[in-house]
Motif scaffolding. Structure first.
Motif, PDB file in Angstrom:
ATOM      1  N   UNK A 283       0.872  -1.173   0.000  1.00  0.00           N
ATOM      2  CA  UNK A 283       0.000   0.000   0.000  1.00  0.00           C
ATOM      3  C   UNK A 283       0.907   1.221   0.000  1.00  0.00           C
ATOM      4  N   UNK A 284       1.020   1.876  -1.151  1.00  0.00           N
ATOM      5  CA  UNK A 284       1.960   2.981  -1.293  1.00  0.00           C
ATOM      6  C   UNK A 284       3.378   2.442  -1.240  1.00  0.00           C
ATOM      7  N   UNK A 285       4.199   2.996  -0.359  1.00  0.00           N
ATOM      8  CA  UNK A 285       5.558   2.467  -0.217  1.00  0.00           C
ATOM      9  C   UNK A 285       5.678   1.528   0.992  1.00  0.00           C
ATOM     10  N   UNK A 286       4.548   1.195   1.609  1.00  0.00           N
ATOM     11  CA  UNK A 286       4.539   0.265   2.727  1.00  0.00           C
ATOM     12  C   UNK A 286       4.356  -1.160   2.214  1.00  0.00           C
ATOM     13  N   UNK A 287       5.261  -2.031   2.597  1.00  0.00           N
ATOM     14  CA  UNK A 287       5.182  -3.456   2.270  1.00  0.00           C
ATOM     15  C   UNK A 287       4.841  -4.160   3.578  1.00  0.00           C
ATOM     16  N   UNK A 288       3.663  -4.769   3.628  1.00  0.00           N
ATOM     17  CA  UNK A 288       3.152  -5.364   4.852  1.00  0.00           C
ATOM     18  C   UNK A 288       3.192  -6.886   4.700  1.00  0.00           C
ATOM     19  N   UNK A 289       3.850  -7.544   5.649  1.00  0.00           N
ATOM     20  CA  UNK A 289       4.043  -8.995   5.603  1.00  0.00           C
ATOM     21  C   UNK A 289       3.327  -9.652   6.776  1.00  0.00           C
TER      22      UNK A 289
END
Length: 84
Positions: free
Chosen positions: A39-45
């Motif tokens: 989401x945008x420049x956020x990479x959520x794992x």
């Protein structure tokens, strides 16, 4: 030893948390089994059996050092390693 094993060893041995390539750590987490959402420049794992959520943002092509530390703690706590 493949590049993911080398990166994992680098992270676990605490050799320069500020010098971990962002793309490499994202690929490593995917190889471990984490699911990635961007989401945008956020990479959520996320991973089913793990309560923690890892949220990464790149900084000049590198992972932020405090985020590498968080990843190291999760890997060691749960004994995670890349799938073959």
């Amino acid at each position: 030893m493949d590049k993911y094993q080398k990166l994992l060893k680098h992270i676990i041995m605490r050799k320069g948390d500020a010098n971990v390539p962002f793309a490499g750590i994202c690929q490593l987490l995917c190889r471990i089994g984490f699911h990635e959402r961007i989401k945008g420049d956020h990479h959520i794992f996320t991973l089913n059996d793990i309560e923690e959520i890892i949220n990464l943002q790149p900084k000049e092509g590198k992972a932020k050092s405090y985020q590498v530390k968080q990843i190291r703690e999760i890997i060691l706590r749960y004994g995670l390693k890349p799938e073959e």
